[in-house]
Write a protein that holds these residues in place. Structure first.
Motif, PDB file in Angstrom:
ATOM      1  N   ALA A 129       0.908  -1.380  -0.102  1.00 30.80           N
ATOM      2  CA  ALA A 129       0.178   0.032   0.001  1.00 30.80           C
ATOM      3  C   ALA A 129       0.888   1.350   0.030  1.00 30.80           C
ATOM      4  O   ALA A 129       0.590   2.138  -0.802  1.00 30.80           O
ATOM      5  CB  ALA A 129      -1.014   0.020   1.135  1.00 30.80           C
ATOM      6  N   TYR A 130       2.090   1.482   0.837  1.00 32.51           N
ATOM      7  CA  TYR A 130       2.643   2.459   0.907  1.00 32.51           C
ATOM      8  C   TYR A 130       3.592   2.724  -0.544  1.00 32.51           C
ATOM      9  O   TYR A 130       3.704   3.847  -0.960  1.00 32.51           O
ATOM     10  CB  TYR A 130       3.921   2.371   2.218  1.00 32.51           C
ATOM     11  N   LEU A 131       3.996   1.552  -1.170  1.00 32.93           N
ATOM     12  CA  LEU A 131       4.791   1.627  -2.440  1.00 32.93           C
ATOM     13  C   LEU A 131       3.820   2.046  -3.191  1.00 32.93           C
ATOM     14  O   LEU A 131       4.286   2.854  -4.340  1.00 32.93           O
ATOM     15  CB  LEU A 131       5.714   0.455  -2.432  1.00 32.93           C
ATOM     16  N   GLY A 132       2.538   1.510  -3.239  1.00 30.81           N
ATOM     17  CA  GLY A 132       1.793   1.706  -4.416  1.00 30.81           C
ATOM     18  C   GLY A 132       1.340   3.292  -4.446  1.00 30.81           C
ATOM     19  O   GLY A 132       0.806   3.876  -5.460  1.00 30.81           O
ATOM     20  N   ALA A 133       1.146   3.836  -3.154  1.00 25.72           N
ATOM     21  CA  ALA A 133       0.445   5.049  -3.079  1.00 25.72           C
ATOM     22  C   ALA A 133       1.583   6.182  -3.139  1.00 25.72           C
ATOM     23  O   ALA A 133       1.230   7.374  -3.397  1.00 25.72           O
ATOM     24  CB  ALA A 133      -0.124   5.366  -1.728  1.00 25.72           C
ATOM     25  N   ARG A 134       2.704   5.674  -3.100  1.00 27.16           N
ATOM     26  CA  ARG A 134       3.801   6.917  -3.240  1.00 27.16           C
ATOM     27  C   ARG A 134       3.800   7.843  -4.076  1.00 27.16           C
ATOM     28  O   ARG A 134       3.679   7.207  -5.487  1.00 27.16           O
ATOM     29  CB  ARG A 134       5.207   6.213  -3.077  1.00 27.16           C
ATOM     30  N   GLY A 135       3.751   8.983  -4.155  1.00 28.88           N
ATOM     31  CA  GLY A 135       3.656   9.970  -5.074  1.00 28.88           C
ATOM     32  C   GLY A 135       2.291  10.163  -5.878  1.00 28.88           C
ATOM     33  O   GLY A 135       2.427  10.972  -6.809  1.00 28.88           O
ATOM     34  N   ARG A 136       1.460   9.445  -5.507  1.00 26.02           N
ATOM     35  CA  ARG A 136      -0.021   9.501  -5.938  1.00 26.02           C
ATOM     36  C   ARG A 136      -1.089   9.789  -5.017  1.00 26.02           C
ATOM     37  O   ARG A 136      -1.863  10.333  -5.328  1.00 26.02           O
ATOM     38  CB  ARG A 136      -0.203   8.066  -6.496  1.00 26.02           C
ATOM     39  N   VAL A 137      -1.127   8.982  -3.761  1.00 28.17           N
ATOM     40  CA  VAL A 137      -2.219   9.186  -2.659  1.00 28.17           C
ATOM     41  C   VAL A 137      -1.467   9.383  -1.517  1.00 28.17           C
ATOM     42  O   VAL A 137      -0.508   8.683  -1.052  1.00 28.17           O
ATOM     43  CB  VAL A 137      -2.974   8.104  -2.757  1.00 28.17           C
ATOM     44  N   PRO A 138      -1.852  10.411  -0.607  1.00 30.57           N
ATOM     45  CA  PRO A 138      -1.281  10.741   0.606  1.00 30.57           C
ATOM     46  C   PRO A 138      -1.448   9.546   1.579  1.00 30.57           C
ATOM     47  O   PRO A 138      -2.367   8.871   1.434  1.00 30.57           O
ATOM     48  CB  PRO A 138      -2.130  11.949   1.191  1.00 30.57           C
ATOM     49  N   ILE A 139      -0.367   9.395   2.399  1.00 26.31           N
ATOM     50  CA  ILE A 139      -0.267   8.278   3.156  1.00 26.31           C
ATOM     51  C   ILE A 139      -0.241   8.557   4.826  1.00 26.31           C
ATOM     52  O   ILE A 139       0.016   9.637   5.308  1.00 26.31           O
ATOM     53  CB  ILE A 139       0.883   7.663   3.089  1.00 26.31           C
ATOM     54  N   VAL A 140      -1.177   7.847   5.731  1.00 24.83           N
ATOM     55  CA  VAL A 140      -1.176   8.096   7.088  1.00 24.83           C
ATOM     56  C   VAL A 140      -0.489   6.573   7.507  1.00 24.83           C
ATOM     57  O   VAL A 140      -1.290   5.702   7.255  1.00 24.83           O
ATOM     58  CB  VAL A 140      -2.505   8.518   7.643  1.00 24.83           C
ATOM     59  N   VAL A 141       0.141   6.580   8.531  1.00 25.56           N
ATOM     60  CA  VAL A 141       0.839   5.443   9.086  1.00 25.56           C
ATOM     61  C   VAL A 141       0.190   5.375  10.587  1.00 25.56           C
ATOM     62  O   VAL A 141       0.449   6.415  11.395  1.00 25.56           O
ATOM     63  CB  VAL A 141       2.190   5.076   9.191  1.00 25.56           C
ATOM     64  N   HIS A 142      -0.148   4.350  11.001  1.00 27.27           N
ATOM     65  CA  HIS A 142      -0.500   3.976  12.449  1.00 27.27           C
ATOM     66  C   HIS A 142       0.442   2.743  12.903  1.00 27.27           C
ATOM     67  O   HIS A 142       0.110   1.753  12.473  1.00 27.27           O
ATOM     68  CB  HIS A 142      -1.798   3.939  12.780  1.00 27.27           C
ATOM     69  N   GLU A 143       1.071   2.813  13.852  1.00 29.23           N
ATOM     70  CA  GLU A 143       1.797   1.785  14.659  1.00 29.23           C
ATOM     71  C   GLU A 143       1.028   1.572  15.866  1.00 29.23           C
ATOM     72  O   GLU A 143       1.177   2.180  16.995  1.00 29.23           O
ATOM     73  CB  GLU A 143       3.414   2.313  14.833  1.00 29.23           C
TER      74      GLU A 143
END
Length: 380
Positions: A129-143
């Motif tokens: 998901a992170y690599l697919g969204a990179r540069g295309r869709v903003p990302i939020v991460v929860h740990e």
């Protein structure tokens, strides 16, 4: 188990339905319940804040998400899994091709559903998901865990916002918000439900009661320790609700006139189980610690002895605050239950102090806080 092919949607809602006015949020948290349940809690919170929002889950055919997500009423998009080898092997040489294929399929999903934001919770599917969204869709991460995994370490470098359950997770700049939990847990009034909960499980309505569980499959250490101490617990007037796991059994001899010792394969109503108990003895996975803290239940944590010591780290903030105690797996014996758990269960003043301390470490608003953050990022 779902038999659909990667890339096809599952669930009651069509993820490729006509565009709606609200944002489309894609959650990635497949594999284990520890990744999926926070994602579903966020999905519910997003829909409460924005009923016009669309939430789509991203997963793989290997994970529990193929069962959990459709049951919660959300569409599920499957992409090829990319498990990370732990050591050098022929599998490692095939990784670049697998990653490329999974990322390509993920981008197809994000484009088709019109994703406005991707929210990752760790695990195999989050890396894609992170690599697919990179540069295309903003990302939020929860740990959720006390020690961040590889996927979230990668995602944090690409994300607009990074949030964590506890401080010092290993993700620089992360805001501490706790773990998103189900509304049935965050709104639980244990005192109000106590009578109903004890009647539901056939427990004594007035006796001090200990809840014992070791995860969905049970825990042999807990099963052995508590079945061995059952006679002493009963003679001391302590009731027990013990989830031993569907593949295990626990045989205990009833003590005449004592509160019931109730063994069950699993707990179908965790809210009622928490409400019935005065004290819980359990493992310390991130979700379990978060739920116990949110409902203010005093605990004795017995961390799983495998892995990287993560479960002990999860429990430590609550232990340090005075809301819980910790016993190692090898030290939990029937005698230790008699010497430490039994006196604690019979000490209402200590339990009241632990209750207050536990509540102070809980985060009942984590689902709402994360949902507001996600919607803010989507709006940008």
């Amino acid at each position: 188990m779902s038999t659909q092919q990667p890339g096809s949607p599952a669930g009651r809602e069509d993820s490729s339905a006509p565009e709606r006015k609200g944002p489309t949020v894609v959650v990635a948290g497949g594999g284990t319940a520890g990744h999926i349940e926070p994602a579903m809690a966020l999905a519910d919170a997003v829909r409460r804040l924005r009923p016009d929002a669309r939430v789509v889950a991203l997963g793989t055919e290997r994970g529990l998400e193929t069962d959990i997500v459709p049951r919660r009423g959300y569409p599920l998009e499957l992409v090829p899994p990319v498990p990370m080898p732990r050591k050098a092997s022929p599998e490692l040489l095939r990784m670049p091709l697998k990653v490329r294929d999974s990322v390509r399929r993920t981008r197809e999903v994000l484009d088709r559903v019109g994703a406005d934001v991707v929210v990752g919770f760790g695990g195999y599917v989050s890396l894609s998901a992170y690599l697919g969204a990179r540069g295309r869709v903003p990302i939020v991460v929860h740990e959720a865990n006390a020690r961040a995994g590889l996927s979230n370490k990668v995602g944090a470098r690409l994300a607009e916002r990074v949030l964590a359950a506890v401080p010092d997770s290993g993700l620089p700049g992360a805001s501490t918000i706790g773990i998103p939990l189900r509304e049935s847990i965050t709104t639980l009034d244990r005192a109000a439900l106590r009578e109903q909960a004890r009647a539901h499980y056939g427990l004594d309505p007035r006796a001090p009661t200990v809840l014992v569980f070791g995860g969905s499959q049970g825990a042999q250490t807990l099963n052995t320790a508590f079945s061995g101490a059952a006679d002493a617990l009963g003679r001391a007037g302590v009731g027990v609700l013990h989830a031993h796991g569907p593949k295990n059994t626990v045989a205990v001899q009833e003590v005449a006139g004592a509160p019931p010792y109730v063994p069950v394969p699993y707990l179908e109503r965790m809210d009622l189980a928490y409400a019935a108990a005065d004290l819980v003895v359990c493992r310390s996975g991130a979700m379990t610690v978060a739920e116990v803290s949110a409902v203010g239940l005093p605990a004795v944590f017995v961390p799983l002895p495998h892995g990287n010591g993560e479960q002990a780290l999860n429990a430590q903030p609550v232990v340090s605050a005075g809301g819980a105690r910790m016993i190692t797996d090898e030290e939990l014996t029937p005698q230790r239950v008699i010497d430490e758990v039994l006196p604690l269960a019979c000490d209402p003043d200590m339990l009241a102090r632990m209750n207050r301390a536990t509540l102070e470490t809980g985060h009942r608003e984590a689902d709402r806080v994360l949902a507001k953050t996600v919607l803010e990022v989507a709006a940008q």
